[in-house]
Design a protein around this motif. Sequence first.
Motif, short mmCIF file in Angstrom:
data_model
loop_
_atom_site.label_atom_id
_atom_site.label_comp_id
_atom_site.label_asym_id
_atom_site.label_seq_id
_atom_site.Cartn_x
_atom_site.Cartn_y
_atom_site.Cartn_z
N GLN A 60 0.77 -1.36 0.04
CA GLN A 60 -0.05 0.03 -0.16
C GLN A 60 0.92 1.20 0.06
OE1 GLN A 60 -2.29 -1.05 3.56
NE2 GLN A 60 -3.96 -1.77 2.46
N TRP A 61 2.03 1.18 0.77
CA TRP A 61 2.82 2.61 1.06
C TRP A 61 3.42 2.49 -0.58
CZ3 TRP A 61 3.26 6.51 3.81
CH2 TRP A 61 2.71 6.68 5.07
N MET A 62 3.96 1.64 -1.20
CA MET A 62 4.65 1.53 -2.42
C MET A 62 3.93 2.46 -3.24
SD MET A 62 7.02 -1.71 -2.88
CE MET A 62 5.65 -2.99 -2.75
N ILE A 63 2.55 1.94 -3.50
CA ILE A 63 1.51 2.42 -4.28
C ILE A 63 1.12 3.83 -4.27
CG2 ILE A 63 -0.84 2.41 -5.17
CD1 ILE A 63 -0.85 -0.88 -4.65
N MET A 64 1.06 4.36 -3.05
CA MET A 64 0.64 5.76 -2.79
C MET A 64 1.79 6.60 -2.87
SD MET A 64 -2.65 5.46 -2.52
CE MET A 64 -2.86 7.07 -2.24
N LEU A 65 3.09 6.18 -2.37
CA LEU A 65 4.47 7.01 -2.44
C LEU A 65 4.55 7.11 -4.00
CD1 LEU A 65 6.67 6.08 0.51
CD2 LEU A 65 4.85 7.96 -0.03
N GLY A 66 4.44 5.90 -4.88
CA GLY A 66 4.90 5.99 -6.32
C GLY A 66 3.96 6.77 -7.15
N THR A 67 2.80 6.84 -6.65
CA THR A 67 1.85 7.73 -7.35
C THR A 67 2.06 9.08 -7.22
OG1 THR A 67 -0.10 6.14 -6.69
CG2 THR A 67 -0.65 8.41 -7.13
N ALA A 68 2.70 9.63 -6.03
CA ALA A 68 2.97 10.87 -5.86
C ALA A 68 4.02 11.24 -6.69
CB ALA A 68 3.40 11.00 -4.19
N ILE A 69 5.02 10.29 -6.88
CA ILE A 69 6.47 10.71 -7.78
C ILE A 69 5.87 10.51 -9.20
CG2 ILE A 69 8.43 9.59 -8.59
CD1 ILE A 69 9.17 8.80 -5.46
N GLY A 70 4.82 9.75 -9.41
CA GLY A 70 4.41 9.70 -10.88
C GLY A 70 3.61 11.07 -11.08
N VAL A 71 3.16 11.79 -10.18
CA VAL A 71 2.58 13.16 -10.52
C VAL A 71 3.69 14.31 -10.66
CG1 VAL A 71 1.33 14.97 -9.37
CG2 VAL A 71 0.53 12.86 -9.01
N LEU A 72 4.50 14.10 -9.87
CA LEU A 72 5.77 14.84 -10.22
C LEU A 72 6.40 14.97 -11.45
CD1 LEU A 72 7.94 17.15 -9.22
CD2 LEU A 72 9.09 15.01 -8.39
N HIS A 73 6.53 13.66 -12.15
CA HIS A 73 7.22 13.34 -13.37
C HIS A 73 6.19 13.15 -14.44
CE1 HIS A 73 10.97 13.68 -12.06
NE2 HIS A 73 10.60 12.81 -10.73
N ALA A 74 4.91 13.38 -14.26
CA ALA A 74 3.52 12.93 -15.19
C ALA A 74 3.74 11.65 -15.72
CB ALA A 74 3.58 13.92 -16.21
N ASP A 75 4.30 10.67 -14.92
CA ASP A 75 4.39 9.26 -15.23
C ASP A 75 3.04 8.46 -15.15
OD1 ASP A 75 7.06 9.27 -15.91
OD2 ASP A 75 7.63 9.05 -13.97
N HIS A 76 1.98 9.27 -14.56
CA HIS A 76 0.64 8.91 -14.49
C HIS A 76 0.19 8.61 -16.11
CE1 HIS A 76 -0.59 12.90 -14.66
NE2 HIS A 76 0.16 12.89 -13.68
N PHE A 77 -1.15 8.10 -16.22
CA PHE A 77 -1.91 8.10 -17.39
C PHE A 77 -1.98 9.40 -17.94
CE2 PHE A 77 -5.38 8.61 -14.57
CZ PHE A 77 -6.01 9.52 -15.11
#
Length: 192
Positions: A60-77
């Motif tokens: 759970q922590w990996m998903i949520m912290l990874g999501t935040a980093i994904g927002v910084l670098h626009a790595d989300h969809f």
Amino acid sequence: MPFAMALGRVNRQLERFLNGVLLLLLASFIVLIVYQIASRNLGFMPRLYWTEEMSRFAFQWMIMLGTAIGVLHADHFVLEAFPRGSRPDRITRVIRDVACLLVGVIFVVFGFDFLRSGFDRIASASQLPMMVTYSTFFVSGLLIVLFSLQRLLVTMAHGVDAMERKLDTPSEIDEPGYAPPTQTLGSPENRS
């Protein structure tokens, strides 16, 4: 903009810290899962029931912290509905960052109440307070707010393209002269 520069420095340090935390969480997750598998199949190893719970918390922590980093670098969809570089495309990219900021604020506001509800609950196997896992939304929300704010401030100061060159993860698709592969299923290269 001194605030944007200071926020950028803080976010850079946060990202480095989060990368280390994510590596530690991933290693812990793998070790716990391997132990669970081994203890089920090897009779001499004791079954530790808290390993399942802790591996879930790490995940759970990996998903949520990874999501935040994904927002910084626009790595989300990303949905690209307009030609790259056009005015509507730039507007939708700014809307995306504003939407991420709003989601972060929602995570902070509602995540705080969720975190508080974890103070009264204890995980059954590990005996950890459930706030350990319930705080993921609140922490992720804070990070998403900080990272989205940086993206928006750099956009206001330098424009969308400059912000993306500075913060986005590079992609070969965005490189000038990129041509997608032209192989088809019936082409001679794919016949065996």
